[in-house]
Design an enzyme around this catalytic site. Structure first.
Site, PDB file in Angstrom:
ATOM      1  N   GLY A 298     -16.842  10.451 -12.962  1.00  0.00           N
ATOM      2  CA  GLY A 298     -15.573  10.504 -12.231  1.00  0.00           C
ATOM      3  C   GLY A 298     -14.816  11.811 -12.386  1.00  0.00           C
ATOM      4  N   HIS A 299     -14.882  12.409 -13.585  1.00  0.00           N
ATOM      5  CA  HIS A 299     -14.016  13.572 -13.826  1.00  0.00           C
ATOM      6  C   HIS A 299     -14.491  14.837 -13.127  1.00  0.00           C
ATOM      7  CE1 HIS A 299     -16.329  15.741 -17.157  1.00  0.00           C
ATOM      8  NE2 HIS A 299     -17.007  14.622 -17.043  1.00  0.00           N
TER       9      HIS A 299
ATOM     10  N   GLN B 218     -22.993  16.861 -10.701  1.00  0.00           N
ATOM     11  CA  GLN B 218     -22.269  18.007 -10.136  1.00  0.00           C
ATOM     12  C   GLN B 218     -22.211  17.986  -8.607  1.00  0.00           C
ATOM     13  OE1 GLN B 218     -20.338  20.127 -11.443  1.00  0.00           O
ATOM     14  NE2 GLN B 218     -20.843  20.084 -13.620  1.00  0.00           N
TER      15      GLN B 218
ATOM     16  N   THR C  80     -16.137  -4.460 -23.002  1.00  0.00           N
ATOM     17  CA  THR C  80     -15.002  -4.593 -22.083  1.00  0.00           C
ATOM     18  C   THR C  80     -14.825  -3.296 -21.297  1.00  0.00           C
ATOM     19  OG1 THR C  80     -13.977  -6.136 -23.592  1.00  0.00           O
ATOM     20  CG2 THR C  80     -12.524  -5.094 -21.972  1.00  0.00           C
TER      21      THR C  80
ATOM     22  N   GLY D 228     -21.118  10.739 -17.265  1.00  0.00           N
ATOM     23  CA  GLY D 228     -22.424  11.240 -16.839  1.00  0.00           C
ATOM     24  C   GLY D 228     -23.482  11.076 -17.927  1.00  0.00           C
ATOM     25  N   THR D 229     -23.129  11.437 -19.140  1.00  0.00           N
ATOM     26  CA  THR D 229     -24.106  11.401 -20.232  1.00  0.00           C
ATOM     27  C   THR D 229     -24.639   9.989 -20.449  1.00  0.00           C
ATOM     28  OG1 THR D 229     -22.978  13.259 -21.279  1.00  0.00           O
ATOM     29  CG2 THR D 229     -24.422  11.947 -22.687  1.00  0.00           C
TER      30      THR D 229
ATOM     31  N   CYS E 243     -21.832  25.599 -25.835  1.00  0.00           N
ATOM     32  CA  CYS E 243     -21.104  26.317 -26.872  1.00  0.00           C
ATOM     33  C   CYS E 243     -21.294  25.569 -28.178  1.00  0.00           C
ATOM     34  CB  CYS E 243     -19.606  26.345 -26.588  1.00  0.00           C
ATOM     35  SG  CYS E 243     -19.200  27.229 -25.111  1.00  0.00           S
TER      36      CYS E 243
HETATM   37  N1  PLP Z   1     -25.071  16.374 -15.951  1.00  0.00           N
HETATM   38  C1  PLP Z   1     -24.546  17.493 -15.448  1.00  0.00           C
HETATM   39  C2  PLP Z   1     -25.288  18.265 -14.405  1.00  0.00           C
HETATM   40  C3  PLP Z   1     -23.292  17.919 -15.882  1.00  0.00           C
HETATM   41  O1  PLP Z   1     -22.761  19.039 -15.392  1.00  0.00           O
HETATM   42  C4  PLP Z   1     -22.598  17.164 -16.877  1.00  0.00           C
HETATM   43  C5  PLP Z   1     -21.280  17.614 -17.396  1.00  0.00           C
HETATM   44  O2  PLP Z   1     -21.006  18.774 -17.462  1.00  0.00           O
HETATM   45  C6  PLP Z   1     -23.200  15.987 -17.362  1.00  0.00           C
HETATM   46  C7  PLP Z   1     -24.430  15.632 -16.879  1.00  0.00           C
HETATM   47  C8  PLP Z   1     -22.530  15.143 -18.412  1.00  0.00           C
HETATM   48  O3  PLP Z   1     -21.423  14.469 -17.888  1.00  0.00           O
HETATM   49  P1  PLP Z   1     -20.260  13.879 -18.832  1.00  0.00           P
HETATM   50  O4  PLP Z   1     -19.634  15.045 -19.503  1.00  0.00           O
HETATM   51  O5  PLP Z   1     -19.352  13.141 -17.905  1.00  0.00           O
HETATM   52  O6  PLP Z   1     -20.916  12.971 -19.814  1.00  0.00           O
END
Ligand code: PLP
Length: 387
Positions: free
Chosen positions: A200-201, A179, A237, A72-73, A330
């Protein structure tokens, strides 16, 4: 591993057995590089492309619009930075005060680089201030970035409404749907947006893999330069096993979000969340739900125990085998009071005693009943210690 009651599914979810099984061959035998011309490599390429189709199907996209990332990040960073790089003439961005740090930290950096970032506020239930959103979206705005479901409270923003305003003013629109994708139906063709981030997680896939949906007519600049992987938008890769796992998770999630009968997985999780909330509110007078009046994703509740400290509650619950979270960031083991609850104007006492419970289909009603039964005793112990 001792038995735990896992109610921290917004942090991450348990990978499905089907996901792990699908990944293993790509860690063992199918180790070729998907960019290699030989048949061995091409077999692996095929697996990556199947996964791209599976992820695309989940959100009604076309496969070539899916760019795999490390999560996500990274998707968020690529979306925001990649979009702004194509619009050097405009130096304003609009976002909200309740975004995840993956968005907020990029915004802070943009401010240091000379951008003006508008953080649109929310009301006491976490609903966006639409008048302010409307006002901030002027023609000078390059990009609007907002979330679909809030990771701390579960409160959902109305994507079509907010995006339509932004798009009409000429802004590119990015949605952080980390989310929500895989939990609720998402059809990107019905959203007036350009970029959507996912991971994915969060829907029973593996960690360290995500995707950015880039609408086919939208041009963005790459942030990780290297090989020509992922349509030259993300060099390096590919994490093949992760991508394969995310694909399988997407396919299974698609079947579940498409169900519409009241006995569906989503409804079952909602029933458990509601029963948890009702049980806690009935048994613990100091408990209050944040964002409970707003539209929320069905698996999340953020409950504050006024006057008690989040860390102390987390530790006691952890000792009882119950995994929950503060929902907020945290740092070095201590919980920082939530910027989301602060933006909602909630008091310090409410913010300092906030606990996020986030459920998944792996939870059972028996677990929820157990949590409702033990929480009053644990909190009475804490209140006793305080007094
Ligand atoms: N955006 C939201 C709303 C999230 O809840 C999260 C993870 O908690 C992220 C972005 C970041 O995702 P990742 O931890 O897969 O990089």
């Amino acid at each position: 591993m001792p038995r735990v009651i896992y109610l921290d599914n917004n942090a991450t979810t348990q990978p499905l057995p089907e996901v792990v099984d699908a990944m293993l061959p790509y860690l063992r035998e199918q180790y070729a590089n998907p960019s290699s011309i030989h048949q061995f490599g091409q077999n692996v390429r095929h697996a990556v492309e199947v996964a791209r189709e599976q992820v695309a199907l989940l959100i009604h996209a076309i496969p070539k619009e899916i760019i795999f990332t490390s999560g996500g990040t990274e998707s968020i960073n690529l979306a925001i930075r990649g979009a702004l790089a194509m619009r050097p003439d405009k130096k304003q961005v609009v976002t909200t005060a309740v975004e995840h740090s993956a968005v907020l930290k990029v915004m802070e950096q943009l401010e240091r680089e000379g951008y003006t970032v508008h953080y649109v506020g929310v009301d006491s239930e976490g609903r966006i201030n639409e008048a302010e959103w409307n006002e901030r979206l002027t023609d000078g705005v390059a990009l609007a970035s907002f979330m679909h479901a809030n990771n701390e409270t579960g409160v959902m923003f109305d994507v079509p409404r907010l995006a339509a305003i932004a798009k009409e003013r000429g802004a590119l629109v990015h949605v952080d749907a980390v989310q929500s994708i895989g939990k609720v139906p998402v059809d990107v063709t019905s959203w007036p947006v350009h970029l959507v981030s996912m991971a994915g997680h969060k829907f029973h896939g593996p960690k360290g893999v995500g995707a950015l949906w880039v609408q086919r007519r939208t041009r963005i600049a790459p942030m990780i330069l290297g090989g020509s992987q992922e349509r030259e938008l993300r060099g390096g890769t590919e994490n093949v096993a992760g991508i394969v796992g995310m694909g399988v998770a997407a396919e299974i999630a698609k079947r579940e979000v498409d169900q519409s009968s009241p006995s569906s997985t989503m409804q079952a999780v909602r029933n458990m969340r509601d029963s948890l909330e009702r049980g806690i509110l009935a048994a613990i007078p100091i408990a209050r739900v944040s964002g409970g009046q707003a539209e929320r994703i069905y698996n999340t509740t953020n409950i504050s125990f006024e006057g008690l400290a989040t860390e102390a509650i987390l530790i006691l619950l952890s000792e009882a085998g119950i995994c929950v979270s503060s929902g907020a960031a945290c740092s070095s083991g201590s919980v920082e009071p939530s910027h989301v609850l602060k933006a909602m104007g909630l008091s310090d006492a409410v913010r300092h005693g906030a606990i996020r419970f986030s459920l998944s289909k792996f939870n059972t009603q028996a677990e929820i009943d157990e949590v409702v039964a033990v929480m009053p005793k644990l909190l009475a112990r804490l209140a006793g210690l305080k007094g």
